[in-house]
Motif scaffolding. Structure first.
Motif, PDB file in Angstrom:
ATOM      1  N   LYS A 243     -16.688 -57.480  37.195  1.00 13.42           N
ATOM      2  CA  LYS A 243     -16.143 -56.430  36.342  1.00 13.42           C
ATOM      3  C   LYS A 243     -15.275 -55.435  37.111  1.00 13.42           C
ATOM      4  N   GLY A 244     -15.611 -55.171  38.380  1.00  8.18           N
ATOM      5  CA  GLY A 244     -14.927 -54.113  39.116  1.00  8.18           C
ATOM      6  C   GLY A 244     -13.789 -54.565  40.008  1.00  8.18           C
ATOM      7  N   LEU A 245     -13.478 -55.867  40.036  1.00  5.23           N
ATOM      8  CA  LEU A 245     -12.483 -56.374  40.979  1.00  5.23           C
ATOM      9  C   LEU A 245     -11.090 -55.807  40.719  1.00  5.23           C
ATOM     10  N   ALA A 246     -10.721 -55.672  39.440  1.00  2.00           N
ATOM     11  CA  ALA A 246      -9.395 -55.131  39.110  1.00  2.00           C
ATOM     12  C   ALA A 246      -9.263 -53.691  39.596  1.00  2.00           C
ATOM     13  N   GLY A 247     -10.331 -52.893  39.426  1.00  2.00           N
ATOM     14  CA  GLY A 247     -10.293 -51.508  39.890  1.00  2.00           C
ATOM     15  C   GLY A 247     -10.186 -51.409  41.394  1.00  2.00           C
ATOM     16  N   VAL A 248     -10.902 -52.272  42.111  1.00  2.00           N
ATOM     17  CA  VAL A 248     -10.830 -52.287  43.567  1.00  2.00           C
ATOM     18  C   VAL A 248      -9.419 -52.638  44.026  1.00  2.00           C
ATOM     19  N   THR A 249      -8.820 -53.629  43.391  1.00  2.00           N
ATOM     20  CA  THR A 249      -7.479 -54.070  43.782  1.00  2.00           C
ATOM     21  C   THR A 249      -6.451 -52.957  43.608  1.00  2.00           C
ATOM     22  N   VAL A 250      -6.498 -52.293  42.457  1.00  2.00           N
ATOM     23  CA  VAL A 250      -5.567 -51.188  42.208  1.00  2.00           C
ATOM     24  C   VAL A 250      -5.837 -50.039  43.171  1.00  2.00           C
ATOM     25  N   GLY A 251      -7.129 -49.753  43.423  1.00  2.00           N
ATOM     26  CA  GLY A 251      -7.481 -48.686  44.352  1.00  2.00           C
ATOM     27  C   GLY A 251      -6.967 -48.946  45.754  1.00  2.00           C
ATOM     28  N   VAL A 252      -7.030 -50.197  46.187  1.00  2.00           N
ATOM     29  CA  VAL A 252      -6.488 -50.567  47.497  1.00  2.00           C
ATOM     30  C   VAL A 252      -4.990 -50.288  47.552  1.00  2.00           C
ATOM     31  N   GLY A 253      -4.287 -50.692  46.512  1.00  2.00           N
ATOM     32  CA  GLY A 253      -2.850 -50.454  46.477  1.00  2.00           C
ATOM     33  C   GLY A 253      -2.496 -48.976  46.510  1.00  2.00           C
ATOM     34  N   LEU A 254      -3.275 -48.157  45.817  1.00  2.00           N
ATOM     35  CA  LEU A 254      -3.017 -46.715  45.792  1.00  2.00           C
ATOM     36  C   LEU A 254      -3.153 -46.087  47.173  1.00  2.00           C
ATOM     37  N   ARG A 255      -4.014 -46.648  48.007  1.00  2.00           N
ATOM     38  CA  ARG A 255      -4.288 -46.012  49.295  1.00  2.00           C
ATOM     39  C   ARG A 255      -3.412 -46.523  50.433  1.00  2.00           C
ATOM     40  N   MET A 256      -2.597 -47.522  50.228  1.00  2.00           N
ATOM     41  CA  MET A 256      -1.838 -48.102  51.338  1.00  2.00           C
ATOM     42  C   MET A 256      -0.929 -47.076  52.013  1.00  2.00           C
ATOM     43  N   ALA A 257      -0.171 -46.326  51.228  1.00  2.00           N
ATOM     44  CA  ALA A 257       0.744 -45.340  51.811  1.00  2.00           C
ATOM     45  C   ALA A 257      -0.013 -44.140  52.349  1.00  2.00           C
ATOM     46  N   MET A 386     -15.367 -49.862  48.383  1.00  2.00           N
ATOM     47  CA  MET A 386     -14.569 -51.064  48.606  1.00  2.00           C
ATOM     48  C   MET A 386     -13.072 -50.764  48.550  1.00  2.00           C
ATOM     49  N   ALA A 387     -12.658 -49.970  47.573  1.00  2.18           N
ATOM     50  CA  ALA A 387     -11.238 -49.622  47.465  1.00  2.18           C
ATOM     51  C   ALA A 387     -10.767 -48.863  48.705  1.00  2.18           C
ATOM     52  N   ARG A 388     -11.587 -47.929  49.145  1.00  6.22           N
ATOM     53  CA  ARG A 388     -11.221 -47.127  50.303  1.00  6.22           C
ATOM     54  C   ARG A 388     -11.197 -47.956  51.579  1.00  6.22           C
ATOM     55  N   GLU A 389     -12.213 -48.756  51.796  1.00  5.54           N
ATOM     56  CA  GLU A 389     -12.371 -49.376  53.104  1.00  5.54           C
ATOM     57  C   GLU A 389     -11.583 -50.665  53.269  1.00  5.54           C
ATOM     58  N   ILE A 390     -11.369 -51.409  52.201  1.00 11.25           N
ATOM     59  CA  ILE A 390     -10.469 -52.556  52.319  1.00 11.25           C
ATOM     60  C   ILE A 390      -9.060 -52.077  52.620  1.00 11.25           C
ATOM     61  N   SER A 391      -8.655 -51.001  51.949  1.00 11.48           N
ATOM     62  CA  SER A 391      -7.335 -50.432  52.231  1.00 11.48           C
ATOM     63  C   SER A 391      -7.274 -49.853  53.641  1.00 11.48           C
ATOM     64  N   ALA A 392      -8.411 -49.344  54.135  1.00 13.61           N
ATOM     65  CA  ALA A 392      -8.430 -48.797  55.493  1.00 13.61           C
ATOM     66  C   ALA A 392      -8.147 -49.877  56.529  1.00 13.61           C
ATOM     67  N   VAL A 393      -8.631 -51.098  56.276  1.00 10.78           N
ATOM     68  CA  VAL A 393      -8.347 -52.212  57.177  1.00 10.78           C
ATOM     69  C   VAL A 393      -6.890 -52.630  57.066  1.00 10.78           C
ATOM     70  N   LEU A 394      -6.428 -52.823  55.828  1.00  4.88           N
ATOM     71  CA  LEU A 394      -5.077 -53.332  55.606  1.00  4.88           C
ATOM     72  C   LEU A 394      -3.997 -52.313  55.954  1.00  4.88           C
ATOM     73  N   ALA A 395      -4.303 -51.029  55.814  1.00  6.72           N
ATOM     74  CA  ALA A 395      -3.299 -49.986  56.079  1.00  6.72           C
ATOM     75  C   ALA A 395      -3.593 -49.260  57.387  1.00  6.72           C
ATOM     76  N   GLY A 396      -4.662 -48.459  57.410  1.00  5.00           N
ATOM     77  CA  GLY A 396      -4.962 -47.658  58.592  1.00  5.00           C
ATOM     78  C   GLY A 396      -5.293 -48.472  59.825  1.00  5.00           C
ATOM     79  N   GLY A 397      -6.085 -49.543  59.674  1.00  3.34           N
ATOM     80  CA  GLY A 397      -6.481 -50.342  60.823  1.00  3.34           C
ATOM     81  C   GLY A 397      -5.320 -51.064  61.471  1.00  3.34           C
ATOM     82  N   LEU A 398      -4.400 -51.573  60.643  1.00  2.86           N
ATOM     83  CA  LEU A 398      -3.250 -52.295  61.180  1.00  2.86           C
ATOM     84  C   LEU A 398      -2.121 -51.371  61.617  1.00  2.86           C
ATOM     85  N   ALA A 399      -2.112 -50.151  61.092  1.00  4.00           N
ATOM     86  CA  ALA A 399      -0.992 -49.244  61.357  1.00  4.00           C
ATOM     87  C   ALA A 399      -0.775 -49.030  62.850  1.00  4.00           C
ATOM     88  N   GLY A 400      -1.885 -48.778  63.568  1.00  9.73           N
ATOM     89  CA  GLY A 400      -1.751 -48.512  64.989  1.00  9.73           C
ATOM     90  C   GLY A 400      -1.424 -49.740  65.798  1.00  9.73           C
TER      91      GLY A 400
END
Length: 472
Positions: A243-257, A386-400
């Motif tokens: 049920k929550g996968l769509a919300g997690v996906t959108v949340g990840v996208g919101l946090r990338m920038a 999940m939204a926060r931390e998956i995005s943290a890997v894809l955005a913040g973790g890779l940024a450096g």
């Protein structure tokens, strides 16, 4: 369900006291988390390559240092999954007590680590292990603070009140930058000898303060309602990945920038403009102590921008304010990195300060309420984590690490990190068109916002309607 099922009366003494406790508890935790992360990030940009990766070429030492920074982000989703599940089953309060101990304890231990010259390869290994523990604890810390405040806040001012603890993010970043700026002004042998350890050891003080506050905190009203009516999800992980996968996906996208941009301006930009060992990425490198003042000023600006944009999201909606921030970052990216490449100290400080203070924090302000509003009550903690931390890997973790690699292999070409940051901004801007407006959403609802078609009017009560009826 009417909004009156949410706490709304700040003039009620008991409710007002609980709201103050929640704000303070969330703020101190946010300050500690971002003090730890900013401290590690600054160290990765400026000293860890020398102390823990001295066997490598200076430029590749920076890449290795940022890689150790990035592995902490890899542990964040695991921590978010583990603690988020507990938070949705047992409550928000005790998870926040455990995460602050784990996160702060790991940071304190970094301050007593021996260096590569003292124990060889075990130095970077131990550093990486502690970074993993730090990330595992942080994986649910900020999500817990976000959910806690959203569930305590009055509905009509949820954007504003939810944003207040995130001033703690700026305080933590500010404290790390000020301490680091002072210490980096010391003679090189003193700074790299013992002085760099001091701010890591100071984390212990913040742990004690946070524990004292959180032990006196009460559980949130929305979780109490779930307990009262035996509506707690027994398998929140299954719910979040169905049920929550769509919300997690959108949340990840919101946090990338927001997340990626934050760490690029705080850490990668410093590595780009400052001398790295015996080499430099730009022709006129800036003194590292001067460069960190950009982070300091950015944090000060953020202390005003975050509650302001949180308030504006209560008036104009979450999406409009969020989209403004992502578009601002998109337009700001290329001139910002070109200006950084010039190596003018005043320009460097201004560019970093505006990037952090305005571009990043204009998105963070409305995000504080928006992410919890995306998810239903039964799996909200896990969904936000999940939204926060998956995005943290894809955005913040890779940024450096990716940014440092691009700079190292291109000889310091500013255009590559600019393209990278612009890509993150484009992803977030696109995501604002995929998420529904969540302003004022009832947090007792079971449905995720992205799974509700059309208006959230009286024809959409389903499970939540039965829950509200039972409550009355």
């Amino acid at each position: 369900m009417s909004q009156t099922t949410q706490p709304a009366h700040t003039d009620d003494p008991e409710y007002a006291a609980n709201l103050r406790r929640a704000t303070l508890a969330s703020s101190v935790g946010s300050a500690l988390e971002y003090f730890d992360f900013a401290l590690y990030g600054l160290s990765s940009a400026l000293i860890f390559n020398t102390l823990f990766f001295s066997n490598l070429d200076p430029a590749m030492g920076v890449v290795a240092a940022f890689a150790s920074f990035g592995v902490g982000f890899a542990a964040c989703p695991l921590g978010g999954l583990f603690f988020g599940t507990i938070g949705d089953r047992l409550g928000r309060k005790w998870v926040l007590v455990v995460t602050i101990l784990l996160m702060g304890g790991a940071t304190t231990l970094i301050g007593v680590l021996p260096t590569y010259e003292q124990i060889g390869i075990w130095a970077p290994v131990l550093l990486t292990v502690l970074r993993l523990l730090q990330g595992f604890g942080a994986g649910a810390e900020q999500a817990g603070a976000t959910v806690l405040m959203a569930e305590y806040s009055p509905v009509r001012r949820r954007g504003f009140f939810s944003s207040l603890p995130f001033i703690g993010i700026q305080l933590g970043t500010l404290l790390a930058a000020v301490v680091f700026s002072f210490l980096s002004s010391l003679p090189e042998d003193v700074f790299l000898g013992w002085a760099w350890r001091v701010p890591f050891l100071l984390s212990f003080v913040l742990i004690l303060v946070a524990l004292f506050i959180r032990m006196r905190l009460r559980e949130t009203p929305t979780f109490i309602e779930l307990e009262k009516h035996d509506q707690i999800a027994q398998r929140p992980i299954r719910e979040i990945f169905t049920k929550g996968l769509a919300g997690v996906t959108v949340g990840v996208g919101l946090r990338m920038a927001e997340n990626g941009g934050s760490y690029m301006f705080q850490n990668l930009a410093l590595a780009f403009v400052a001398t790295t060992g015996t080499s430099a990425f730009i022709a006129n490198p800036v003194d590292r102590g001067v460069a960190t003042w950009g982070v300091t000023l950015g944090s000060l600006i953020g202390m005003a921008v975050i509650p302001l944009t949180g308030h504006l999201s209560d008036r104009f909606g979450r999406r409009a304010v969020y989209r403004f921030g992502s578009v601002f970052m998109l337009l700001y990216t290329f001139p910002a990195w070109w200006l950084l490449s010039l190596g003018d100290p005043a320009v460097v400080v201004a560019v970093i300060a505006i990037g952090i203070g305005v571009a990043v924090n204009t998105m963070l302000g409305p995000q504080c309420a928006m992410l919890p509003e995306l998810f239903g009550n039964r799996h909200r903690y896990l969904g936000v984590a999940m939204a926060r931390e998956i995005s943290a890997v894809l955005a913040g973790g890779l940024a450096g690490v990716l940014g440092a690699y691009l700079l190292a292999t291109s000889g310091g070409d500013w255009l590559l990190p600019a393209i990278y940051m612009a890509t993150l901004a484009l992803i977030t801007t696109a995501s604002t068109f995929l998420v529904p407006e969540t302003q004022g959403r009832d947090l007792l609802r079971f449905e995720d916002a992205v799974n509700v078609s059309g208006s959230e009017g009286s024809d959409e009560r389903t499970e939540a309607h039965a829950f509200a009826t039972a409550r009355r």
